[in-house]
Design a protein around this motif. Structure first.
Motif, PDB file in Angstrom:
ATOM      1  N   TYR A  31       0.689  -1.402  -0.152  1.00 34.78           N
ATOM      2  CA  TYR A  31       0.079   0.122   0.232  1.00 34.78           C
ATOM      3  C   TYR A  31       0.770   1.339  -0.113  1.00 34.78           C
ATOM      4  N   THR A  32       1.448   1.473  -0.722  1.00 34.89           N
ATOM      5  CA  THR A  32       2.223   2.698  -0.938  1.00 34.89           C
ATOM      6  C   THR A  32       1.970   4.306  -1.883  1.00 34.89           C
ATOM      7  N   SER A  33       0.731   4.450  -1.972  1.00 36.17           N
ATOM      8  CA  SER A  33       0.365   5.319  -2.722  1.00 36.17           C
ATOM      9  C   SER A  33       0.461   7.309  -1.823  1.00 36.17           C
ATOM     10  N   SER A  34       0.231   6.372  -0.365  1.00 28.41           N
ATOM     11  CA  SER A  34       0.123   7.002   0.167  1.00 28.41           C
ATOM     12  C   SER A  34       2.001   7.448   0.652  1.00 28.41           C
ATOM     13  N   ILE A  35       2.485   6.798   0.930  1.00 23.05           N
ATOM     14  CA  ILE A  35       4.058   7.190   0.920  1.00 23.05           C
ATOM     15  C   ILE A  35       4.554   7.734  -0.398  1.00 23.05           C
ATOM     16  N   ARG A  36       4.088   7.797  -1.033  1.00 23.45           N
ATOM     17  CA  ARG A  36       4.433   8.457  -2.111  1.00 23.45           C
ATOM     18  C   ARG A  36       3.685  10.138  -1.919  1.00 23.45           C
ATOM     19  N   ASN A  37       2.718  10.175  -1.864  1.00 29.40           N
ATOM     20  CA  ASN A  37       1.886  11.630  -1.261  1.00 29.40           C
ATOM     21  C   ASN A  37       2.600  12.110  -0.254  1.00 29.40           C
ATOM     22  N   SER A  38       3.252  11.577   0.048  1.00 24.54           N
ATOM     23  CA  SER A  38       3.127  12.102   1.925  1.00 24.54           C
ATOM     24  C   SER A  38       4.499  12.581   1.568  1.00 24.54           C
ATOM     25  N   MET A  39       5.076  11.854   0.875  1.00 30.26           N
ATOM     26  CA  MET A  39       6.912  12.711   0.642  1.00 30.26           C
ATOM     27  C   MET A  39       7.027  13.698  -0.128  1.00 30.26           C
ATOM     28  N   ILE A  40       5.790  13.649  -0.770  1.00 32.48           N
ATOM     29  CA  ILE A  40       6.229  14.784  -2.101  1.00 32.48           C
ATOM     30  C   ILE A  40       6.061  15.910  -1.318  1.00 32.48           C
ATOM     31  N   ILE A  41       4.599  16.128  -0.467  1.00 32.55           N
ATOM     32  CA  ILE A  41       4.498  17.218   0.003  1.00 32.55           C
ATOM     33  C   ILE A  41       5.427  17.707   0.975  1.00 32.55           C
ATOM     34  N   ALA A  42       5.537  16.947   1.638  1.00 31.53           N
ATOM     35  CA  ALA A  42       7.193  16.904   2.442  1.00 31.53           C
ATOM     36  C   ALA A  42       8.452  17.226   2.261  1.00 31.53           C
ATOM     37  N   VAL A  43       8.653  17.446   0.364  1.00 32.50           N
ATOM     38  CA  VAL A  43       9.233  18.011  -0.141  1.00 32.50           C
ATOM     39  C   VAL A  43       9.230  19.214  -0.647  1.00 32.50           C
ATOM     40  N   ILE A  44       7.966  19.827  -0.469  1.00 30.18           N
ATOM     41  CA  ILE A  44       7.450  21.166  -0.985  1.00 30.18           C
ATOM     42  C   ILE A  44       7.678  21.621   0.388  1.00 30.18           C
TER      43      ILE A  44
END
Length: 441
Positions: free
Chosen positions: A382-395
């Motif tokens: 279940y990796t989609s939320s891991i991806r999304n959280s990291m994108i926002i964290a980089v911002i």
């Protein structure tokens, strides 16, 4: 995971910890390789040694983290396969082929890789020389390191945690012995450090390959290969790994910007931050041991469709994450100067590292939940939320570093990094909580 099986697997917190301990001991040996190299050159007279080795170490960490999904997905698919021999071979052979291909491409494109990454740090001529000297030797370990990821991931997925521990202890013993021999007795300096790590990687891969071979994983036919490498078979692993790769790209973007900003503040700040960052790696990999245990158990829960086991796993992961955070912070506050003294005896660099060491006491608290939940959800793909959280964290990192570094210098770098870590923890928890993915029976 919508239906629970009738035969629920019971696991106590003690059982969970018995799985965690060897996995933690084995996983922490990964950054120890880089830490040993940093510590050895940190006791040599030239500060450019430690800066050069650190820059190249960051390059390798970047490359290997970028393709760290090879171990993560191998562990999860292997755990989900349970005792199905065909599924086990598929879970092992597909990432093994990818690892061999990628490792070969790294060697072919080594000059391009180094030139691209070195632009992020823009070091002095002397630091550049030692960074390239280290890189040009250790890049030949790329195929062996990536293959080791798959081999270790497979053994983890099969719950052979003691074998994993023995292999990781072996690689560090070989590295330490050869490093001492090459650096202190043969005076090979940076070359000796790189060569010892390379030989340790090769010897470990040989032993791990023999172990997996004896389990029958290489007993395959042409028909097996057609099945394992068909598009239908590869589709799921590609989709899952693309999420994990995006997550890793985000993480490595922050790491490289961290190093670049440190470099802009001078060689001594870079050296001090490099030591602190190696310690950050060590802490993160301690969590990785707990996350690996959670990944194995959640993967088994998915394979068995056992929601009860899944619920137990995520509760244990959260509790242990809080406990290890407090422990690491207390240890650091108490022994920070003693630990930093192991990495360098250069007074200026040591003083700078001590000056900024307070940020490392906060690091475990802000990073723990992100890493623990990451392990649980990797186990069930279940990796989609891991991806999304990291994108926002980089911002959040980009905004905070833009605002803080010009005004607070190196403190601004560390505050921005900790805000990034806190954001990824809160976001991955919130994104899944909002979907009511926790504690469903």
């Amino acid at each position: 995971m919508t239906h629970a099986s009738n035969n629920k697997q019971q696991i106590t917190f003690r059982n969970y910890l018995l799985l965690v301990v060897p996995l933690t001991l084995s996983t922490i040996t990964v950054p120890i390789l880089g830490a040993i190299d940093t510590a050895l050159v940190g006791h040599l007279p030239n500060p450019s040694f430690i800066a050069g080795v650190t820059i190249s170490t960051i390059i390798f960490n970047t490359l290997y983290w970028l393709f760290g999904f090879l171990r993560i997905s191998t562990t999860s698919f292997t755990a989900q396969a349970l005792d199905n021999l065909s599924h086990l071979k598929s879970a092992f052979l597909r990432p093994l082929f990818i690892a061999l291909l990628l490792g070969t491409l790294f060697i072919i494109g080594k000059s391009l890789i180094f030139d691209v990454f070195i632009k992020f740090s823009n070091p002095s001529a002397e630091v550049y020389f030692y960074a390239k000297e280290y890189f040009d030797i250790l890049i030949f370990g790329a195929p062996f390191t990536l293959i080791n990821y798959v081999l270790i991931g497979f053994l983890m997925g099969r719950s052979y945690v003691k074998l994993v521990l023995y292999l990781q202890v072996f690689i560090n013993i070989v590295n330490i012995i050869l490093s001492i021999l090459f650096v202190w007795y043969f005076n090979m300096d940076v070359k000796g450090v790189a060569l010892s790590t390379l030989l340790a990687q090769i010897s470990t891969m040989i032993i791990a390959t023999i172990l997996v071979y004896r389990m029958g994983m290489f007993d395959i036919s042409i028909d097996d290969l057609k099945e394992y490498f068909s598009w239908a078979s590869l589709k799921e692993i590609i989709l899952i790994n693309s999420d994990l790769m995006i997550r890793t790209v985000c993480l490595l973007t922050v790491i490289n910007l961290f190093i670049s900003n440190s470099t802009a503040l001078g060689t001594e700040i870079l050296a001090a931050n490099s030591i602190l960052f190696q310690i950050q790696y060590l802490m993160a990999y301690i969590y990785d041991g707990f996350a690996n245990a959670a990944s194995i158990l959640s993967g088994q829960a998915k394979g068995k469709k056992d929601i009860h086991l899944y619920n137990q796993t995520i509760k244990y992961a959260i509790v242990s994450g809080c406990g290890i955070s407090l422990f690491l912070s207390l240890v650091w506050v108490t022994f920070d100067q003693n630990i930093l003294g192991l990495f360098t005896n250069q007074a200026n660099i040591l003083a700078l590292a001590i000056e900024y060491s307070i940020w490392m006491a906060i690091f475990p608290i802000v990073v723990s939940m992100g890493l623990m939940i990451y392990g649980v959800f990797c186990g069930i793909n279940y990796t989609s939320s891991i991806r999304n959280s990291m994108i926002i964290a980089v911002i959040i990192w980009l905004i905070s570093s833009f605002l803080l570094i010009p005004n607070f210098g190196n403190d601004g770098i560390w505050i921005s990094f900790l805000l990034f870590c806190l954001a990824r923890s809160l976001l991955v928890f919130w994104l899944n909580l909002s979907k009511k993915f926790f504690f469903r029976d």
